[in-house]
Motif scaffolding. Structure first.
Motif, PDB file in Angstrom:
ATOM      1  N   LYS A 359     -16.301 -87.961  56.803  1.00 35.99           N
ATOM      2  CA  LYS A 359     -15.200 -88.873  56.669  1.00 35.99           C
ATOM      3  C   LYS A 359     -13.718 -87.909  56.365  1.00 35.99           C
ATOM      4  O   LYS A 359     -13.984 -87.175  55.368  1.00 35.99           O
ATOM      5  N   VAL A 360     -12.530 -87.951  57.211  1.00 34.07           N
ATOM      6  CA  VAL A 360     -11.478 -87.457  56.786  1.00 34.07           C
ATOM      7  C   VAL A 360     -10.419 -88.067  56.763  1.00 34.07           C
ATOM      8  O   VAL A 360     -10.291 -89.427  57.341  1.00 34.07           O
ATOM      9  N   LYS A 361      -9.292 -88.090  55.737  1.00 33.86           N
ATOM     10  CA  LYS A 361      -8.316 -89.097  55.502  1.00 33.86           C
ATOM     11  C   LYS A 361      -6.945 -88.153  55.460  1.00 33.86           C
ATOM     12  O   LYS A 361      -7.127 -87.449  54.324  1.00 33.86           O
ATOM     13  N   LEU A 362      -5.896 -88.230  56.275  1.00 34.94           N
ATOM     14  CA  LEU A 362      -4.826 -87.595  55.990  1.00 34.94           C
ATOM     15  C   LEU A 362      -3.737 -88.412  55.798  1.00 34.94           C
ATOM     16  O   LEU A 362      -3.440 -89.528  56.339  1.00 34.94           O
ATOM     17  N   SER A 363      -2.765 -88.077  54.492  1.00 28.86           N
ATOM     18  CA  SER A 363      -1.653 -89.028  54.531  1.00 28.86           C
ATOM     19  C   SER A 363      -0.511 -87.852  54.560  1.00 28.86           C
ATOM     20  O   SER A 363      -0.573 -86.848  54.406  1.00 28.86           O
ATOM     21  N   LEU A 364       0.500 -88.688  55.453  1.00 30.28           N
ATOM     22  CA  LEU A 364       1.753 -87.740  55.773  1.00 30.28           C
ATOM     23  C   LEU A 364       2.733 -88.989  55.781  1.00 30.28           C
ATOM     24  O   LEU A 364       2.733 -89.854  55.502  1.00 30.28           O
ATOM     25  N   VAL A 365       4.134 -88.239  55.624  1.00 34.89           N
ATOM     26  CA  VAL A 365       5.274 -88.953  55.626  1.00 34.89           C
ATOM     27  C   VAL A 365       6.251 -88.360  56.466  1.00 34.89           C
ATOM     28  O   VAL A 365       6.362 -87.247  56.615  1.00 34.89           O
ATOM     29  N   ASN A 366       7.049 -89.297  57.133  1.00 38.27           N
ATOM     30  CA  ASN A 366       8.282 -88.782  57.992  1.00 38.27           C
ATOM     31  C   ASN A 366       9.581 -88.796  57.100  1.00 38.27           C
ATOM     32  O   ASN A 366       9.999 -89.656  56.633  1.00 38.27           O
ATOM     33  N   VAL A 367      10.085 -87.590  56.860  1.00 41.35           N
ATOM     34  CA  VAL A 367      11.246 -87.314  56.150  1.00 41.35           C
ATOM     35  C   VAL A 367      12.489 -87.185  57.035  1.00 41.35           C
ATOM     36  O   VAL A 367      13.699 -87.065  56.730  1.00 41.35           O
ATOM     37  N   GLY A 368      12.379 -87.364  58.543  1.00 40.12           N
ATOM     38  CA  GLY A 368      13.564 -87.406  59.345  1.00 40.12           C
ATOM     39  C   GLY A 368      14.144 -88.791  59.513  1.00 40.12           C
ATOM     40  O   GLY A 368      13.736 -89.630  58.896  1.00 40.12           O
ATOM     41  N   PHE A 369      15.289 -88.929  60.319  1.00 35.45           N
ATOM     42  CA  PHE A 369      16.086 -89.867  60.555  1.00 35.45           C
ATOM     43  C   PHE A 369      15.454 -91.033  61.383  1.00 35.45           C
ATOM     44  O   PHE A 369      15.667 -92.097  61.435  1.00 35.45           O
ATOM     45  N   SER A 370      14.386 -90.410  62.224  1.00 35.61           N
ATOM     46  CA  SER A 370      13.858 -91.220  63.315  1.00 35.61           C
ATOM     47  C   SER A 370      12.571 -91.109  63.549  1.00 35.61           C
ATOM     48  O   SER A 370      11.914 -90.046  62.943  1.00 35.61           O
ATOM     49  N   SER A 371      11.682 -91.881  64.402  1.00 40.38           N
ATOM     50  CA  SER A 371      10.364 -91.495  64.651  1.00 40.38           C
ATOM     51  C   SER A 371      10.369 -90.913  65.923  1.00 40.38           C
ATOM     52  O   SER A 371      11.393 -91.096  66.870  1.00 40.38           O
ATOM     53  N   PRO A 372       9.445 -90.607  66.682  1.00 36.07           N
ATOM     54  CA  PRO A 372       9.382 -90.049  68.058  1.00 36.07           C
ATOM     55  C   PRO A 372       9.434 -91.354  68.650  1.00 36.07           C
ATOM     56  O   PRO A 372       8.952 -92.350  68.344  1.00 36.07           O
ATOM     57  N   LYS A 373      10.010 -91.056  69.801  1.00 37.82           N
ATOM     58  CA  LYS A 373      10.428 -92.485  70.988  1.00 37.82           C
ATOM     59  C   LYS A 373       9.819 -92.199  72.144  1.00 37.82           C
ATOM     60  O   LYS A 373       9.611 -93.404  72.727  1.00 37.82           O
ATOM     61  N   ASN A 374       9.156 -91.217  72.638  1.00 36.15           N
ATOM     62  CA  ASN A 374       8.198 -91.128  73.817  1.00 36.15           C
ATOM     63  C   ASN A 374       6.799 -91.195  73.442  1.00 36.15           C
ATOM     64  O   ASN A 374       6.724 -91.034  72.253  1.00 36.15           O
ATOM     65  N   PRO A 375       5.820 -91.663  74.319  1.00 39.17           N
ATOM     66  CA  PRO A 375       4.380 -91.509  73.985  1.00 39.17           C
ATOM     67  C   PRO A 375       4.048 -90.142  73.461  1.00 39.17           C
ATOM     68  O   PRO A 375       4.412 -89.186  73.840  1.00 39.17           O
ATOM     69  N   ARG A 376       3.032 -90.131  72.455  1.00 44.33           N
ATOM     70  CA  ARG A 376       2.551 -88.822  71.844  1.00 44.33           C
ATOM     71  C   ARG A 376       1.012 -89.307  71.502  1.00 44.33           C
ATOM     72  O   ARG A 376       0.690 -90.074  70.881  1.00 44.33           O
ATOM     73  N   ASP A 377       0.249 -88.261  72.081  1.00 44.39           N
ATOM     74  CA  ASP A 377      -1.360 -88.340  71.934  1.00 44.39           C
ATOM     75  C   ASP A 377      -1.327 -87.817  70.433  1.00 44.39           C
ATOM     76  O   ASP A 377      -0.676 -87.008  69.806  1.00 44.39           O
ATOM     77  N   ILE A 378      -2.565 -88.195  69.889  1.00 49.84           N
ATOM     78  CA  ILE A 378      -2.865 -87.657  68.739  1.00 49.84           C
ATOM     79  C   ILE A 378      -4.610 -87.674  68.367  1.00 49.84           C
ATOM     80  O   ILE A 378      -5.129 -88.324  69.021  1.00 49.84           O
ATOM     81  N   GLU A 379      -4.913 -86.490  67.897  1.00 47.30           N
ATOM     82  CA  GLU A 379      -6.385 -85.985  67.573  1.00 47.30           C
ATOM     83  C   GLU A 379      -6.432 -85.525  66.451  1.00 47.30           C
ATOM     84  O   GLU A 379      -5.788 -84.774  65.738  1.00 47.30           O
TER      85      GLU A 379
END
Length: 467
Positions: A359-379
Motif C-alpha cells: 500500500k502507498v499513500k501520498l499527501s500533497l497540497v496545492n499552493v497555487g491560486f487555482s486547480s487545473p481546469k482541463n481533464p488530467r490523468d493520474i497514475e
C-alpha cells in the motif's frame, strides 16, 4: 451579629476558593497511530519551473493581410524561456464579407501543429481587427457563424494544444466591445435580451465547435449571465462542474486586471462575487491595462486568489507588472498563478513482501491560486530498478481538477509486486490526449526536490525494497 459576620467571611472564603484557577494538569499526549505504513517526508522545492496550462504567457499574432504562421522554433524558444502558454490572435481583416481562404486556414493549422511539436499550448482568439480606426470592426453574424464552421475541424483536430478559447470574433481585438453595430448588427452596449441574441449565437457556435472538455472565455460575467439567461446567484456547484453543459464551460477572461476597482467595468458589486464563485470551476485569466491603480501587491494577491487566476499576459501591461516587481510579489505570482502541487509525505507498507499487498499513500497540497481546469490523468507507477519491464500501474480514484488551494489531498494505491527487489515509486500526471500523453512537457511536475524525471514526466516519490 458576630456569628453572622463570621458566616459571611466563611462563605466568601469558600466562593473565592471555588473560583481560583486549578493547578494546571498535564495533558495526555497523542500517541502515534501505527497504521502499518512507513512514513517519509518529502522536501519542498522553491524552484520556478515549467508546468502545462498555467502561468504567464507570451503573445503571437497572425494577420490575414500578411500571413505569418507560428513556427516550431518560436514555440520552443518560448518554452525554453519559461513559458508553456502562448496567446495566439488570428486577425481576419480580409474576411469581413467572405469566407476564409484556404491559405489562411493552412496558417492556422501550421500554427497549431507548431504548438504540438514545440511543447506549448495556446489561449486562442479570432478577431477581425486590432485597430479601432478600422471599420467595420467585425463581420456580420452570418459570416461569423460560417467562419466558425470553417475552423471547427481545426479546433477539433488540435484541441489537445488549446488550453482555452476566448470568445473573440466581435469587436476590436475580439473583446465583444467597440463594435460596428450599424454595419454588422452587434450592439456595442447590449441591454435587452434581443440585443444579446447575436452574441448568444456566436457563443453557442464556439461551444459546439470545440470538444466538450474545452472552455470558452467571455470578457465579462454579465456576458455569461445574459447569454445563458441565468442570474448571479446561479453559480456552478461541485456536482455541475465539468459536466459538459454550457454553464460549466463558459469561463472568464479579464483584459483589465487590476486597472481599477471594477477592472474598468468588468464586474460590479453583484457580478464580482459571482465570478469569484464561478471561477473555482472555470478558467480565469487575461491581462492588465492602464491605469493599474489597484495593482498593489496586497490587492493583486487577494484578487488572484479569490478569482482563481490561471494565466496572464507577460507582455502587457508592463507598468502593472513592474509594480508587482517593485512591490516584491512578482516571484510569488509566478510561482502560484494556476496550480502548484507540493508533495508533503509518502507512506508505504512496512517490510513489503513479494506476492503480498503493497500500500502507498501520498499527501500533497496545492499552493497555487487555482486547480487545473482541463481533464488530467493520474497514475501511481511502481518500477523495478533492475528490470524496467517489471512495472505496475494503478489509477487512483482522484481528479486533480478538484485539488483546490490549501486543501490536503491524499492519493492512494495498492500494488502486488510479484518479484522481490528494489522498486521506485512515481506519481504520473500526464495529459490525457493521445498525442501528448507520453510527452513530458505536457505532464505536471510536483514542486519537490529531486523528484522530476524529465525523460518520462514522472515524479519520483521514494524507493521501496520488496523482500
Amino acid at each position: 451579629m458576630k456569628n453572622t459576620f463570621c458566616y459571611i467571611v466563611l462563605l466568601a472564603a469558600v466562593l473565592f476558593t471555588a473560583c481560583e484557577s486549578p493547578e494546571p494538569q498535564p495533558q495526555p499526549q497523542p500517541q502515534p497511530i501505527d497504521d502499518g505504513l512507513l512514513h517519509r517526508s518529502l522536501s519542498v522545492s522553491d524552484e520556478l519551473f515549467n508546468n502545462p496550462e498555467r502561468g504567464f504567457h507570451k503573445a503571437f499574432e497572425c494577420h490575414s493581410s500578411s500571413i505569418t504562421p507560428l513556427t516550431e522554433g518560436t514555440v520552443k524558444a518560448f518554452y525554453n524561456a519559461g513559458y508553456t502558454l502562448i496567446h495566439i490572435d488570428f486577425y481576419m481583416e480580409d474576411y469581413r464579407d467572405k469566407l476564409i481562404e484556404e491559405s489562411y486556414l493552412d496558417a492556422v493549422r501550421q500554427s497549431m501543429q507548431a504548438l504540438r511539436n514545440g511543447g506549448c499550448k495556446c489561449v486562442l482568439r479570432f478577431a477581425y481587427t486590432n485597430n479601432e480606426n478600422q471599420s467595420p470592426r467585425e463581420a456580420p453574424e452570418d459570416f461569423v457563424l460560417q467562419h466558425i464552421a470553417q475552423i471547427k475541424p481545426i479546433l477539433q483536430e488540435y484541441a489537445d494544444v488549446i488550453f482555452v478559447m476566448e470568445a473573440g470574433f466581435v469587436g476590436v481585438w475580439g473583446e465583444w466591445y467597440y463594435t460596428s453595430d450599424k454595419y454588422t448588427g452587434f450592439k456595442q452596449n447590449p441591454i435587452t435580451d434581443e440585443d444579446y441574441e447575436s452574441r448568444r449565437h456566436v457563443l453557442n457556435a464556439l461551444l459546439d465547435a470545440l470538444p466538450q472538455e474545452r472552455m470558452v472565455c467571455v470578457r465579462t460575467p454579465l456576458f455569461k449571465l445574459k447569454c445563458l439567461r441565468i442570474s448571479a446567484s446561479d453559480t456552478i456547484t461541485r456536482a455541475e462542474a465539468y459536466n459538459g453543459t454550457a454553464k460549466s464551460r463558459v469561463a472568464a477572461h479579464d483584459d483589465a486586471i487590476m486597472a481599477n476597482s471594477s477592472d474598468l467595468g468588468t464586474f460590479n458589486s453583484v457580478t464580482r462575487p459571482y465570478w469569484e464563485a464561478d471561477t473555482k470551476y472555470t478558467i480565469y485569466g487575461g491581462e492588465s491595462c492602464p491605469p493599474g491603480s489597484e495593482a498593489s501587491c496586497e490587492k493583486t494577491l487577494d484578487q488572484f486568489l479569490k478569482m482563481h487566476i490561471g494565466y496572464i499576459n507577460n507582455d502587457y501591461y508592463r507598468p502593472t507588472i513592474s509594480k508587482w516587481l517593485s512591490g516584491g510579489c512578482l516571484d510569488q505570482i509566478k510561482h502560484e498563478i494556476g496550480y502548484r502541487f507540493e508533495g508533503r509525505e509518502v507512506a508505504t507498507t512496512k517490510n513489503p513482501k513479494s506476492g503480498e499487498e503493497l500500500k502507498v499513500k501520498l499527501s500533497l497540497v496545492n499552493v497555487g491560486f487555482s486547480s487545473p481546469k482541463n481533464p488530467r490523468d493520474i497514475e501511481m507507477i511502481l518500477v523495478n530498478t533492475a528490470n524496467e519491464k517489471d512495472r505496475y500501474v494503478v489509477v487512483p480514484d482522484n481528479d486533480p481538477r478538484f485539488w483546490f488551494t490549501d486543501e490536503m489531498q491524499f492519493v492512494e494505491a495498492t500494488f502486488s509486486p510479484k518479484q522481490a527487489g528494489t522498486y521506485k515509486l512515481y506519481l504520473n500526471l500526464p495529459d490525457p490526449k493521445p498525442n501528448l500523453r507520453n510527452n513530458p512537457r505536457y505532464s505536471i511536475r510536483l514542486a519537490n526536490e529531486n523528484c522530476w524525471d524529465e525523460t518520462t514526466g514522472y515524479n519520483y516519490l521514494t524507493t521501496i525494497t520488496v523482500e
